[in-house]
Design a protein around this motif. Structure first.
Motif, PDB file in Angstrom:
ATOM      1  N   VAL A   1       6.082   3.950  -1.388  1.00  0.00           N
ATOM      2  CA  VAL A   1       5.973   5.398  -1.167  1.00  0.00           C
ATOM      3  C   VAL A   1       6.141   6.149  -2.485  1.00  0.00           C
ATOM      4  CG1 VAL A   1       7.015   7.389  -0.037  1.00  0.00           C
ATOM      5  CG2 VAL A   1       6.763   5.246   1.223  1.00  0.00           C
ATOM      6  N   LEU A   2       7.149   5.776  -3.265  1.00  0.00           N
ATOM      7  CA  LEU A   2       7.392   6.449  -4.540  1.00  0.00           C
ATOM      8  C   LEU A   2       6.204   6.296  -5.483  1.00  0.00           C
ATOM      9  CD1 LEU A   2       9.247   7.932  -6.512  1.00  0.00           C
ATOM     10  CD2 LEU A   2      10.233   5.709  -7.138  1.00  0.00           C
ATOM     11  N   VAL A   3       5.699   5.066  -5.603  1.00  0.00           N
ATOM     12  CA  VAL A   3       4.560   4.808  -6.492  1.00  0.00           C
ATOM     13  C   VAL A   3       3.318   5.550  -5.999  1.00  0.00           C
ATOM     14  CG1 VAL A   3       2.961   3.028  -7.287  1.00  0.00           C
ATOM     15  CG2 VAL A   3       5.419   2.611  -7.337  1.00  0.00           C
ATOM     16  N   ALA A   4       3.128   5.580  -4.678  1.00  0.00           N
ATOM     17  CA  ALA A   4       1.969   6.279  -4.117  1.00  0.00           C
ATOM     18  C   ALA A   4       2.022   7.765  -4.430  1.00  0.00           C
ATOM     19  CB  ALA A   4       1.903   6.061  -2.611  1.00  0.00           C
ATOM     20  N   VAL A   5       3.203   8.362  -4.307  1.00  0.00           N
ATOM     21  CA  VAL A   5       3.351   9.787  -4.609  1.00  0.00           C
ATOM     22  C   VAL A   5       3.059  10.045  -6.077  1.00  0.00           C
ATOM     23  CG1 VAL A   5       5.013  11.676  -4.784  1.00  0.00           C
ATOM     24  CG2 VAL A   5       4.967  10.253  -2.727  1.00  0.00           C
ATOM     25  N   VAL A   6       3.615   9.205  -6.946  1.00  0.00           N
ATOM     26  CA  VAL A   6       3.371   9.371  -8.386  1.00  0.00           C
ATOM     27  C   VAL A   6       1.886   9.220  -8.697  1.00  0.00           C
ATOM     28  CG1 VAL A   6       3.783   8.362 -10.666  1.00  0.00           C
ATOM     29  CG2 VAL A   6       5.684   8.644  -9.068  1.00  0.00           C
ATOM     30  N   GLY A   7       1.263   8.167  -8.165  1.00  0.00           N
ATOM     31  CA  GLY A   7      -0.159   7.950  -8.418  1.00  0.00           C
ATOM     32  C   GLY A   7      -1.019   9.082  -7.897  1.00  0.00           C
TER      33      GLY A   7
ATOM     34  N   LEU B   1      -0.128  12.224  -7.419  1.00  0.00           N
ATOM     35  CA  LEU B   1       0.072  13.415  -8.245  1.00  0.00           C
ATOM     36  C   LEU B   1      -0.663  13.290  -9.577  1.00  0.00           C
ATOM     37  CD1 LEU B   1       3.862  14.183  -7.614  1.00  0.00           C
ATOM     38  CD2 LEU B   1       1.868  15.408  -6.706  1.00  0.00           C
ATOM     39  N   VAL B   2      -0.652  12.096 -10.143  1.00  0.00           N
ATOM     40  CA  VAL B   2      -1.369  11.897 -11.407  1.00  0.00           C
ATOM     41  C   VAL B   2      -2.864  12.159 -11.223  1.00  0.00           C
ATOM     42  CG1 VAL B   2      -2.109  10.164 -13.093  1.00  0.00           C
ATOM     43  CG2 VAL B   2       0.292  10.303 -12.429  1.00  0.00           C
ATOM     44  N   LEU B   3      -3.431  11.640 -10.132  1.00  0.00           N
ATOM     45  CA  LEU B   3      -4.875  11.767  -9.924  1.00  0.00           C
ATOM     46  C   LEU B   3      -5.294  13.162  -9.462  1.00  0.00           C
ATOM     47  CD1 LEU B   3      -5.836   8.350  -8.282  1.00  0.00           C
ATOM     48  CD2 LEU B   3      -6.384   9.151 -10.587  1.00  0.00           C
TER      49      LEU B   3
ATOM     50  N   ARG C   1      -3.168  16.188  -9.726  1.00  0.00           N
ATOM     51  CA  ARG C   1      -2.468  17.347 -10.284  1.00  0.00           C
ATOM     52  C   ARG C   1      -2.355  17.325 -11.801  1.00  0.00           C
ATOM     53  NH1 ARG C   1      -3.396  18.613  -5.872  1.00  0.00           N
ATOM     54  NH2 ARG C   1      -2.010  19.405  -4.226  1.00  0.00           N
ATOM     55  N   THR C   2      -2.953  16.343 -12.444  1.00  0.00           N
ATOM     56  CA  THR C   2      -2.844  16.268 -13.897  1.00  0.00           C
ATOM     57  C   THR C   2      -4.227  16.213 -14.542  1.00  0.00           C
ATOM     58  OG1 THR C   2      -2.825  13.839 -14.073  1.00  0.00           O
ATOM     59  CG2 THR C   2      -0.709  14.932 -13.620  1.00  0.00           C
ATOM     60  N   ARG C   3      -4.244  16.542 -15.795  1.00  0.00           N
ATOM     61  CA  ARG C   3      -5.495  16.476 -16.566  1.00  0.00           C
ATOM     62  C   ARG C   3      -5.995  15.040 -16.656  1.00  0.00           C
ATOM     63  NH1 ARG C   3      -5.259  19.429 -22.229  1.00  0.00           N
ATOM     64  NH2 ARG C   3      -4.920  21.141 -20.751  1.00  0.00           N
ATOM     65  N   LEU C   4      -5.060  14.093 -16.801  1.00  0.00           N
ATOM     66  CA  LEU C   4      -5.461  12.687 -16.875  1.00  0.00           C
ATOM     67  C   LEU C   4      -6.233  12.279 -15.626  1.00  0.00           C
ATOM     68  CD1 LEU C   4      -5.390   9.847 -18.098  1.00  0.00           C
ATOM     69  CD2 LEU C   4      -3.134   9.534 -17.049  1.00  0.00           C
ATOM     70  N   GLY C   5      -5.749  12.688 -14.449  1.00  0.00           N
ATOM     71  CA  GLY C   5      -6.432  12.337 -13.209  1.00  0.00           C
ATOM     72  C   GLY C   5      -7.812  12.954 -13.109  1.00  0.00           C
ATOM     73  N   ARG C   6      -7.906  14.235 -13.442  1.00  0.00           N
ATOM     74  CA  ARG C   6      -9.214  14.909 -13.368  1.00  0.00           C
ATOM     75  C   ARG C   6     -10.206  14.270 -14.331  1.00  0.00           C
ATOM     76  NH1 ARG C   6      -5.728  19.415 -13.069  1.00  0.00           N
ATOM     77  NH2 ARG C   6      -5.981  19.856 -15.284  1.00  0.00           N
ATOM     78  N   TYR C   7      -9.750  13.986 -15.540  1.00  0.00           N
ATOM     79  CA  TYR C   7     -10.638  13.398 -16.532  1.00  0.00           C
ATOM     80  C   TYR C   7     -11.010  11.959 -16.164  1.00  0.00           C
ATOM     81  CZ  TYR C   7      -9.877  17.346 -19.687  1.00  0.00           C
ATOM     82  OH  TYR C   7      -9.844  18.599 -20.249  1.00  0.00           O
ATOM     83  N   ALA C   8     -10.117  11.255 -15.448  1.00  0.00           N
ATOM     84  CA  ALA C   8     -10.434   9.884 -15.042  1.00  0.00           C
ATOM     85  C   ALA C   8     -11.677   9.867 -14.166  1.00  0.00           C
ATOM     86  CB  ALA C   8      -9.249   9.269 -14.302  1.00  0.00           C
ATOM     87  N   TYR C   9     -11.762  10.795 -13.220  1.00  0.00           N
ATOM     88  CA  TYR C   9     -12.942  10.863 -12.349  1.00  0.00           C
ATOM     89  C   TYR C   9     -14.194  11.221 -13.150  1.00  0.00           C
ATOM     90  CZ  TYR C   9     -10.117  10.624  -8.093  1.00  0.00           C
ATOM     91  OH  TYR C   9      -9.276  10.207  -7.091  1.00  0.00           O
ATOM     92  N   VAL C  10     -14.056  12.153 -14.072  1.00  0.00           N
ATOM     93  CA  VAL C  10     -15.212  12.571 -14.863  1.00  0.00           C
ATOM     94  C   VAL C  10     -15.664  11.440 -15.793  1.00  0.00           C
ATOM     95  CG1 VAL C  10     -16.059  14.243 -16.541  1.00  0.00           C
ATOM     96  CG2 VAL C  10     -14.511  14.985 -14.726  1.00  0.00           C
ATOM     97  N   LEU C  11     -14.694  10.717 -16.376  1.00  0.00           N
ATOM     98  CA  LEU C  11     -15.039   9.593 -17.245  1.00  0.00           C
ATOM     99  C   LEU C  11     -15.816   8.530 -16.478  1.00  0.00           C
ATOM    100  CD1 LEU C  11     -11.735   9.115 -19.282  1.00  0.00           C
ATOM    101  CD2 LEU C  11     -13.976   9.701 -20.219  1.00  0.00           C
TER     102      LEU C  11
ATOM    103  N   LEU D   1      -0.808   2.744 -17.626  1.00  0.00           N
ATOM    104  CA  LEU D   1      -0.257   2.927 -16.280  1.00  0.00           C
ATOM    105  C   LEU D   1      -0.510   1.697 -15.415  1.00  0.00           C
ATOM    106  CD1 LEU D   1      -1.164   6.654 -15.540  1.00  0.00           C
ATOM    107  CD2 LEU D   1       1.122   5.689 -15.852  1.00  0.00           C
ATOM    108  N   SER D   2      -1.686   1.115 -15.527  1.00  0.00           N
ATOM    109  CA  SER D   2      -1.977  -0.094 -14.777  1.00  0.00           C
ATOM    110  C   SER D   2      -1.019  -1.209 -15.174  1.00  0.00           C
ATOM    111  CB  SER D   2      -3.424  -0.544 -15.017  1.00  0.00           C
ATOM    112  OG  SER D   2      -3.732  -1.710 -14.276  1.00  0.00           O
ATOM    113  N   GLY D   3      -0.725  -1.311 -16.460  1.00  0.00           N
ATOM    114  CA  GLY D   3       0.217  -2.320 -16.935  1.00  0.00           C
ATOM    115  C   GLY D   3       1.628  -2.084 -16.412  1.00  0.00           C
TER     116      GLY D   3
END
Length: 332
Positions: free
Chosen positions: A184-190, A192-194, A196-206, A230-232
Motif C-alpha cells: 500500500v505504501l509503495v503503491a501510494v508513493v508510485g 503520486l510520483v506518476l 503529481r510530479t514532473r517526473l511522472g508527467r515527463y515519463a509518459y511523454v518520453l 526508482l526501479s532499483g
C-alpha cells in the motif's frame, strides 16, 4: 496563449490520455482477477484458507513492489531485466550488513535499498548517457549483479540476521500482514510520483514521443536515469522483503523473477512500446500472476507448466496492446 504554454498544455493532454488508457486495461485485469479468484475458490477448496491467503499476500508483496518500479521504466519506453538479480544482491548485502557488521535491521534494510539504487543508477546512466539500449544495459546488469552475489556468498546462503528483521516479511499489524502494508505504501508513493510530479508527467511523454519531449526542453537524460534509480530502489525493497521472509540472504533468489514482474506490468495495461501504464494496473497484474501460480500449485500443476502459461499470457497481452495501438492510431 504563448508557444511554451501551448506546448505544456499539449503535453498535459497527452499525459492524461495515456494514463487513462492504461487505467482501462487495469480495470479489465481486475475483472479477470475476480473471475479467477471465484473459480479457484470452487475448484481448489484449500485456496480460501487463511494460511494460503496469508502466504499469497506475502508472496505477492515482492512482485508487486518491484512491479511499481518497472512500471515507471516501461512507461518511458524502457525495460528493466535486472530486477531479479538486483533484488537478490540487495537482500544478500542487507543480511550481510546485519549478520557480519552488526547493523540494526533498519540500517541493513537501508543498505539493501542503497544497493538497489546504485544498480538502478548504473542502468540509467548506461541508457541515458552511454546510449545503450535498455534491453542490453539491464541484461548486462542482470549478469553483473548475479555474479557479484555469487562472489560475495560463494553461492552459499547468508544467515545471522537478528530475529527482529523477520517483521518486514512475516510480521502483522493487527490482522494485516506487514508486507501488504508495504504494498500500500509503495503503491501510494508510485501513484503520486506518476500523477503529481514532473517526473511522472515527463515519463509518459518520453514513452510516447521522446523526440518531442527533447525539443520541448525536457531533461531527457536526467528523468530517464531517475526512473531506473526508482526501479532499483523498489527491486532492493523487494529483495529485502524476500530475505526477511526466510531471515536469510539467498544468492539464487530472483532467478527468472523478472518474467513475472514484467508480465504483471504488461497484464496491468502498461505498453512495452512506452507511454502507457498505471500503478493500479500493475498491482492488479502482480496479484493476477500470483493467484495463477498459487492456484496452479493448489491444483497440482508444476512450475514448468506455470512458466509456459505466464509466457503465453505475455504474448497475448503484447499482441492486444499492438492491436489496440493500431486501432487508436488509425482513428488519429
Amino acid at each position: 496563449m504563448s508557444e511554451t504554454g501551448t506546448q505544456r498544455g499539449e503535453s498535459a493532454g497527452v499525459w492524461t490520455r495515456l494514463r487513462n488508457s492504461g487505467a482501462v486495461s487495469g480495470v479489465a485485469a481486475a475483472g479477470a482477477l475476480i473471475v479467477l479468484f471465484a473459480v479457484l475458490s470452487v475448484v481448489a477448496p484449500s485456496f480460501l484458507t487463511v494460511d494460503n491467503l496469508f502466504n499469497l499476500a506475502s508472496q505477492t508483496s515482492v512482485k508487486a513492489v518491484m512491479a511499481v518500479g518497472v512500471t515507471m521504466v516501461i512507461i518511458t519506453g524502457g525495460i528493466d531485466l535486472s530486477v531479479g538479480s538486483v533484488a537478490a544482491l540487495s537482500g544478500v548485502v542487507g543480511v550481510l550488513l546485519m549478520a557480519e557488521h552488526g547493523l540494526n535491521p533498519l540500517l541493513g534494510i537501508l543498505g539493501g535499498l542503497a544497493v538497489g539504487a546504485t544498480a538502478g543508477l548504473v542502468n540509467g546512466l548506461l541508457v541515458s548517457r552511454v546510449g545503450l539500449p535498455p534491453f542490453i544495459a539491464t541484461l548486462g546488469m542482470l549478469s553483473v549483479a548475479r555474479g557479484v552475489v555469487l562472489i560475495l556468498t560463494g553461492a552459499v546462503a547468508v544467515f545471522g540476521a537478528p530475529d527482529s528483521f523477520r517483521l518486514l516479511g512475516q510480521g502483522v499489524l493487527g490482522p494485516v500482514p506487514i508486507p501488504v502494508l508495504v504494498i500500500v505504501l509503495v503503491a501510494v508513493v508510485g501513484h503520486l510520483v506518476l500523477t503529481r510530479t514532473r517526473l511522472g508527467r515527463y515519463a509518459y511523454v518520453l514513452g510516447s514521443n521522446p523526440e518531442a519531449a527533447r525539443l520541448s526542453g525536457v531533461a531527457v537524460a536526467r528523468h530517464t536515469t531517475s526512473v531506473y534509480v526508482l526501479s532499483g530502489v523498489f527491486a532492493g525493497l523487494g529483495g529485502m522483503i524476500a530475505a526477511s521472509r526466510i531471515n536469510s540472504g539467498q544468492p539464487n533468489f530472483g532467478e527468472g523473477l523478472e518474467l513475472d514482474v514484467i508480465a504483471a506490468v504488461v497484464i496491468g495495461g502498461a505498453s512495452l512500446f512506452g507511454g502507457r501504464g498505471t500503478v493500479f494496473g500493475s498491482l492488479i497484474g502482480a496479484f493476477l500472476v500470483a493467484v495463477i501460480r498459487n492456484g496452479a500449485v493448489q491444483l497440482g500443476i508444476g512450475t514448468f507448466y506455470q512458466n509456459v502459461l505466464i509466457g503465453v499470457i505475455i504474448w497475448v497481452a503484447v499482441w492486444w496492446d499492438r492491436y489496440r495501438r493500431g486501432k487508436f492510431g488509425a482513428r488519429g
